[in-house]
Design a protein around this motif. Structure first.
Motif, mmCIF file in Angstrom:
data_model
loop_
_atom_site.group_PDB
_atom_site.id
_atom_site.type_symbol
_atom_site.label_atom_id
_atom_site.label_comp_id
_atom_site.label_asym_id
_atom_site.label_seq_id
_atom_site.Cartn_x
_atom_site.Cartn_y
_atom_site.Cartn_z
ATOM 1 N N ILE A 167 46.711 33.086 47.634
ATOM 2 C CA ILE A 167 45.500 34.019 47.541
ATOM 3 C C ILE A 167 45.401 34.785 49.134
ATOM 4 O O ILE A 167 45.241 36.124 49.100
ATOM 5 C CB ILE A 167 44.242 33.219 47.496
ATOM 6 N N VAL A 171 45.556 38.727 49.583
ATOM 7 C CA VAL A 171 44.431 39.674 50.344
ATOM 8 C C VAL A 171 45.328 40.364 51.455
ATOM 9 O O VAL A 171 44.841 41.625 51.750
ATOM 10 C CB VAL A 171 43.535 38.521 50.832
ATOM 11 N N ARG A 176 42.249 43.271 45.784
ATOM 12 C CA ARG A 176 40.825 42.829 45.881
ATOM 13 C C ARG A 176 40.662 41.428 44.990
ATOM 14 O O ARG A 176 41.563 41.101 44.285
ATOM 15 C CB ARG A 176 39.894 43.844 45.315
ATOM 16 N N ASN A 177 39.644 40.975 44.993
ATOM 17 C CA ASN A 177 39.230 39.596 44.399
ATOM 18 C C ASN A 177 39.620 39.639 43.009
ATOM 19 O O ASN A 177 40.083 38.693 42.262
ATOM 20 C CB ASN A 177 37.760 39.212 44.741
ATOM 21 N N LYS A 178 38.874 40.589 42.370
ATOM 22 C CA LYS A 178 39.037 40.972 40.880
ATOM 23 C C LYS A 178 40.498 41.091 40.552
ATOM 24 O O LYS A 178 40.986 40.308 39.564
ATOM 25 C CB LYS A 178 38.340 42.169 40.463
ATOM 26 N N ALA A 181 42.207 37.495 41.013
ATOM 27 C CA ALA A 181 41.855 36.487 39.692
ATOM 28 C C ALA A 181 42.629 37.124 38.477
ATOM 29 O O ALA A 181 42.988 35.964 37.850
ATOM 30 C CB ALA A 181 40.364 36.741 39.472
ATOM 31 N N GLU A 188 36.990 35.012 39.192
ATOM 32 C CA GLU A 188 36.644 35.648 40.410
ATOM 33 C C GLU A 188 36.217 34.644 41.474
ATOM 34 O O GLU A 188 36.163 34.614 42.508
ATOM 35 C CB GLU A 188 36.138 36.943 40.276
ATOM 36 N N VAL A 191 38.511 32.478 43.111
ATOM 37 C CA VAL A 191 39.152 33.130 44.471
ATOM 38 C C VAL A 191 38.276 33.105 45.576
ATOM 39 O O VAL A 191 38.767 33.092 46.611
ATOM 40 C CB VAL A 191 39.449 34.624 43.957
ATOM 41 N N LYS A 192 37.146 33.617 45.329
ATOM 42 C CA LYS A 192 36.028 33.449 46.283
ATOM 43 C C LYS A 192 35.878 32.173 47.280
ATOM 44 O O LYS A 192 35.837 31.962 48.277
ATOM 45 C CB LYS A 192 34.708 34.097 45.817
ATOM 46 N N LEU A 195 38.990 31.532 49.193
ATOM 47 C CA LEU A 195 38.845 32.420 50.618
ATOM 48 C C LEU A 195 38.054 31.979 51.414
ATOM 49 O O LEU A 195 38.264 31.895 52.601
ATOM 50 C CB LEU A 195 38.353 33.708 49.807
ATOM 51 N N ARG A 207 36.677 38.783 55.541
ATOM 52 C CA ARG A 207 37.885 39.357 54.844
ATOM 53 C C ARG A 207 38.755 40.338 55.803
ATOM 54 O O ARG A 207 39.880 40.295 55.654
ATOM 55 C CB ARG A 207 37.306 39.938 53.726
#
Length: 227
Positions: A167, A171, A176-178, A181, A188, A191-192, A195, A207
């Motif tokens: 991940i 990045v 982006r996160n979406k 995912a 999502e 993923v968060k 991170l 980020r």
């Protein structure tokens, strides 16, 4: 070469730049000059000492200064400020020698328009010059990858897991996160969560520090803006 409103452009539509180039290694310096001139740019001065860069910029008023240096060198900390004080419209590119001092805060403090890691290819050197000449920012993705490496002698709990590393790399490529995912077939929220663990383990706060730059669409190593 053509001119539009007094500005010279090369045959491929790239703006021709005047440059001052500096590097302590004579052969490397000669190579930089050759690559830039072959691409149609005008190298107005070359020097092997960092201390000589400022007077050359003051004398020639180039579009861009390219300086190869060790980020741990005390001269590097104030060089950008001195160059901008001499020529406010100057684009500044540093070619950094990799060492243990390469970290987010140190890079941010350099206050430059382009960052390359020593050993960059001719193509990416020119990509960086062309981006800076057009008012954009550019960072070598290898620098981003270096920032993502675990600190020396990390504790076992500080190492990234395979998923966290995956991940973090996505990045760094500007995803982006979406999108991440969807690509990894996870939520999502997952993923968060990963991170958050990456920030904690790498001692980062955002980020922006992890990604450092958003990559221009379709070009892996070119970025349009430092975050």
């Amino acid at each position: 070469m053509t001119q539009v409103n007094g500005v010279a452009f090369l045959t491929d539509g790239v703006r021709m730049s005047t440059l001052v180039v500096a590097d302590p290694r004579g052969v490397y310096l000669a190579g930089l000059g050759w690559v830039l001139r072959e691409a149609g740019h005008d190298v107005v001065a070359k020097c092997q000492r960092v201390v000589d860069v400022v007077p050359h910029v003051e004398r020639h008023r180039p579009d861009i200064a390219i300086v190869g240096l060790d980020i741990a060198d005390p001269e590097s900390a104030s060089l950008s400020a001195r160059l901008r004080a001499t020529h406010s419209g100057l684009g500044i590119i540093f070619i950094l020698q990799p060492n243990g001092a390469l970290d987010v805060e140190g890079i941010r403090a350099l206050d430059v328009d382009g960052l390359l890691l020593d050993g960059i290819s001719n193509r990416f050197l020119l990509d960086c010059v062309n981006a800076v000449a057009s008012g954009k920012k550019w960072i070598d993705n290898k620098i981003v990858q270096h920032l993502l490496m675990p600190r020396t002698q990390p504790q076992a709990t500080s190492r990234l897991t395979g998923r966290e590393t995956e991940i973090a790399n996505l990045v760094s490529r500007g995803l982006r996160n979406k999108t991440i995912a969807q690509q990894l077939h996870v939520s999502e929220g997952t993923v968060k969560m990963h991170l958050h663990h990456v920030y904690t383990k790498l001692n980062l706060s955002s980020r922006a520090e992890l990604a450092w730059a958003a990559h221009r669409k379709g070009t892996r190593q070119t970025v349009t803006d430092f975050i």
